[in-house]
Motif scaffolding. Structure first.
Motif, short mmCIF file in Angstrom:
data_model
loop_
_atom_site.label_atom_id
_atom_site.label_comp_id
_atom_site.label_asym_id
_atom_site.label_seq_id
_atom_site.Cartn_x
_atom_site.Cartn_y
_atom_site.Cartn_z
N LEU A 77 -3.25 11.92 11.53
CA LEU A 77 -3.26 11.80 10.08
C LEU A 77 -2.42 12.85 9.35
N PRO A 78 -2.38 14.11 9.77
CA PRO A 78 -1.58 15.08 9.02
C PRO A 78 -0.08 14.86 9.09
N HIS A 79 0.39 13.99 9.97
CA HIS A 79 1.82 13.85 10.21
C HIS A 79 2.39 12.52 9.71
N VAL A 80 1.67 11.81 8.84
CA VAL A 80 2.18 10.55 8.31
C VAL A 80 2.37 10.67 6.81
N ASP A 81 3.28 9.87 6.27
CA ASP A 81 3.56 9.89 4.83
C ASP A 81 2.58 9.02 4.06
N GLU A 82 2.18 7.90 4.67
CA GLU A 82 1.24 6.99 4.02
C GLU A 82 0.24 6.49 5.05
N PHE A 83 -1.00 6.31 4.61
CA PHE A 83 -2.08 5.81 5.46
C PHE A 83 -2.66 4.60 4.75
N ARG A 84 -2.36 3.39 5.26
CA ARG A 84 -2.70 2.16 4.56
C ARG A 84 -3.49 1.23 5.47
N THR A 85 -4.25 0.33 4.85
CA THR A 85 -4.96 -0.69 5.60
C THR A 85 -4.07 -1.91 5.79
N VAL A 86 -4.32 -2.66 6.85
CA VAL A 86 -3.60 -3.90 7.10
C VAL A 86 -4.58 -4.86 7.78
N HIS A 87 -5.29 -5.62 6.96
CA HIS A 87 -6.32 -6.52 7.50
C HIS A 87 -6.33 -7.88 6.82
N SER A 88 -5.49 -8.07 5.80
CA SER A 88 -5.51 -9.31 5.04
C SER A 88 -4.13 -9.56 4.46
N LEU A 89 -3.97 -10.73 3.85
CA LEU A 89 -2.71 -11.06 3.20
C LEU A 89 -2.45 -10.15 2.00
N ASP A 90 -3.50 -9.81 1.27
CA ASP A 90 -3.34 -8.90 0.13
C ASP A 90 -2.83 -7.52 0.58
N SER A 91 -3.34 -7.02 1.70
CA SER A 91 -2.88 -5.72 2.19
C SER A 91 -1.43 -5.79 2.65
N LEU A 92 -1.01 -6.93 3.22
CA LEU A 92 0.40 -7.09 3.60
C LEU A 92 1.30 -7.11 2.37
N ARG A 93 0.88 -7.79 1.32
CA ARG A 93 1.68 -7.82 0.09
C ARG A 93 1.75 -6.43 -0.53
N ALA A 94 0.66 -5.69 -0.49
CA ALA A 94 0.70 -4.31 -1.00
C ALA A 94 1.66 -3.45 -0.18
N LEU A 95 1.71 -3.68 1.13
CA LEU A 95 2.65 -2.96 1.97
C LEU A 95 4.08 -3.29 1.60
N VAL A 96 4.38 -4.57 1.40
CA VAL A 96 5.73 -4.98 1.01
C VAL A 96 6.14 -4.33 -0.30
N GLU A 97 5.23 -4.30 -1.26
CA GLU A 97 5.54 -3.67 -2.55
C GLU A 97 5.77 -2.18 -2.40
N SER A 98 4.99 -1.53 -1.54
CA SER A 98 5.15 -0.10 -1.32
C SER A 98 6.47 0.23 -0.65
N LEU A 99 6.87 -0.56 0.33
CA LEU A 99 8.11 -0.29 1.05
C LEU A 99 9.33 -0.57 0.19
N SER A 100 9.18 -1.34 -0.86
CA SER A 100 10.31 -1.68 -1.71
C SER A 100 10.61 -0.61 -2.74
N HIS A 101 9.82 0.44 -2.78
CA HIS A 101 10.05 1.52 -3.74
C HIS A 101 10.05 2.84 -3.01
N ALA A 102 10.95 3.71 -3.38
CA ALA A 102 11.00 5.04 -2.77
C ALA A 102 9.75 5.82 -3.17
N ARG A 103 9.23 6.56 -2.19
CA ARG A 103 8.03 7.34 -2.45
C ARG A 103 8.07 8.58 -1.59
N SER A 104 7.64 9.68 -2.13
CA SER A 104 7.63 10.94 -1.39
C SER A 104 6.20 11.46 -1.32
#
Length: 409
Positions: free
Chosen positions: A376-403
């Motif tokens: 956990l201390p070595h990752v930039d984002e910690f997200r769930t992936v268990h449903s279609l909604d979580s996949l769409r949230a992942l797509v939206e997150s990857l489409s924007h730069a984030r630090s």
């Protein structure tokens, strides 16, 4: 005489008691098909022929013969075994067998296992009525539209592990429609552009040679901007098998939608499946993947797999600001040995490391496992992936730069 009856007679199943056996094999094939296995006319005929080569009073050989001709993919083996035990106890006791499967699942886990749930639904599903055209004056009531919309909305938030065979098929269709526009990054390459901000000295001199050495105009260029490489490391151990099955559809869709996508599967070993997922037909691609992945639904050695990736693949695929998706629940059979060091090395080699963990779907999740605490201390984002909604949230997150490191449910 139907085609199946003719085939049964030719295979030697048409004698005394053979007609009932042929009918039971046909019913068994229908059960597997309703549960989501690709069992068709050819598989049923092959099953009838296979039973002529083994003694029918030997249950083990009968099971092996049917499994050899009716199961094509490794992930279908467990579901076939459950269906075999359920169906061949008593092919007529549909409702009792379905209830028995549900009760057995509740005793073991507190809820029906996914395979038993799908089999129970397949056993209790009524046969569809004969197709007939609807009356001309019959109109669809408006409530049906509302129900369809609400059912689709419910599918978006449903956990992959609790989906039935029909819902899984619909989820796969939704996953194929997802588009992943990663935020574009500047590269080291330039291309000619009359409106570019930079003067291209080499192109200018080359153009002047055509004018006798006179510089009549300045050639300009612009830096090429393109999405960064995407690298996916997906856990296919027993605890991740259902999620990995659907996430492979997501990776297949992304691989065929854009360039520079690299996919790796790991359980007890690391396997590069990038070339296999590039095939346009998903069924053919997954069949090719099943042939080269020997450890599906086995144990997990996350630290060893990450070490192998860092040593042999990182320099090849992590250039130009790559984004890495690490898909695992963090439960390592080796504990946390070497896991923190290898995760930190992976983090330093890429621009963005996103950890996708289906355990985050539980409210009040706490990182108590040694493996999770080490990673956990070595990752930039910690997200769930268990449903279609979580996949769409992942797509939206990857489409924007984030630090910075983020925790997303």
């Amino acid at each position: 005489m139907s085609d199946l009856a003719t085939a049964a007679a030719l295979a030697g199943l048409g004698g005394a008691g053979g007609g009932a056996l042929a009918a039971n094999i046909e019913g068994f094939g229908r059960l597997l098909r309703r549960a989501g296995l690709p069992v068709g006319h050819n598989e049923i005929l092959a099953a009838m022929e296979a039973l002529t080569l083994v003694p029918l009073d030997d249950r083990r050989q009968t099971h092996a013969a049917l499994r050899a001709v009716m199961v094509r993919r490794r992930e279908h083996s467990e579901l076939f075994d459950q269906a075999f035990l359920m169906y061949w106890r008593n092919p007529e006791a549909d409702r009792n067998a379905a209830a028995m499967a549900l009760l057995e699942g509740m005793k073991e886990r507190g809820k029906p296992p996914p395979g038993s749930r799908r089999l129970a639904e397949a056993r209790s599903a009524p046969r569809p009525p004969p197709d007939r055209p609807p009356p001309q004056d019959e109109q669809q009531p408006p409530t049906e539209v509302a129900l369809a919309v609400s059912e689709r909305e419910r599918l978006q938030s449903m956990d992959f592990e609790t989906m039935s065979a029909e819902q899984i098929a619909r989820a796969k269709q939704e996953i194929r429609r997802l588009v992943l526009p990663l935020d574009e990054r500047p590269t080291r390459r330039f291309r000619g552009d009359p409106q570019g901000p930079t003067v291209d000295l080499r192109a200018t001199i080359r153009a002047s040679l055509r004018q006798g050495g006179e510089v009549l105009s300045l050639e300009r260029r612009r830096r090429v901007v393109r999405p960064p490489p995407l690298v996916a490391l997906c856990d296919i151990s027993g605890s991740m098998a259902r999620y990995a099955q659907l996430l492979l559809h997501f990776l297949h869709a992304v691989t065929n939608d854009r360039a520079r996508v690299h996919s790796f599967l790991f359980g007890t070993r690391l396997t590069n499946v990038t070339r296999q997922l590039r095939h346009r037909d998903p069924e053919v691609a997954f069949e090719m993947v099943s042939h080269i992945v020997p450890d599906w639904s086995g144990g997990t050695r996350i630290g060893e797999s990450l070490a192998l990736f860092n040593r042999h693949w990182a320099r090849r695929v992590l250039g130009q600001g790559a984004v890495v998706l690490l898909i695992t629940d963090g439960l390592d059979r080796e504990g946390a040995r070497g896991l923190a060091e290898e995760t930190a090395r992976l983090h330093r080699s890429c621009r963005r490391l996103v950890w996708l963990n289906p355990l985050l779907r539980y409210e009040g999740f706490q990182p108590r496992s040694e493996g999770i605490r080490a990673m956990l201390p070595h990752v930039d984002e910690f997200r769930t992936v268990h449903s279609l909604d979580s996949l769409r949230a992942l797509v939206e997150s990857l489409s924007h730069a984030r630090s910075g490191r983020a925790l997303a449910a």
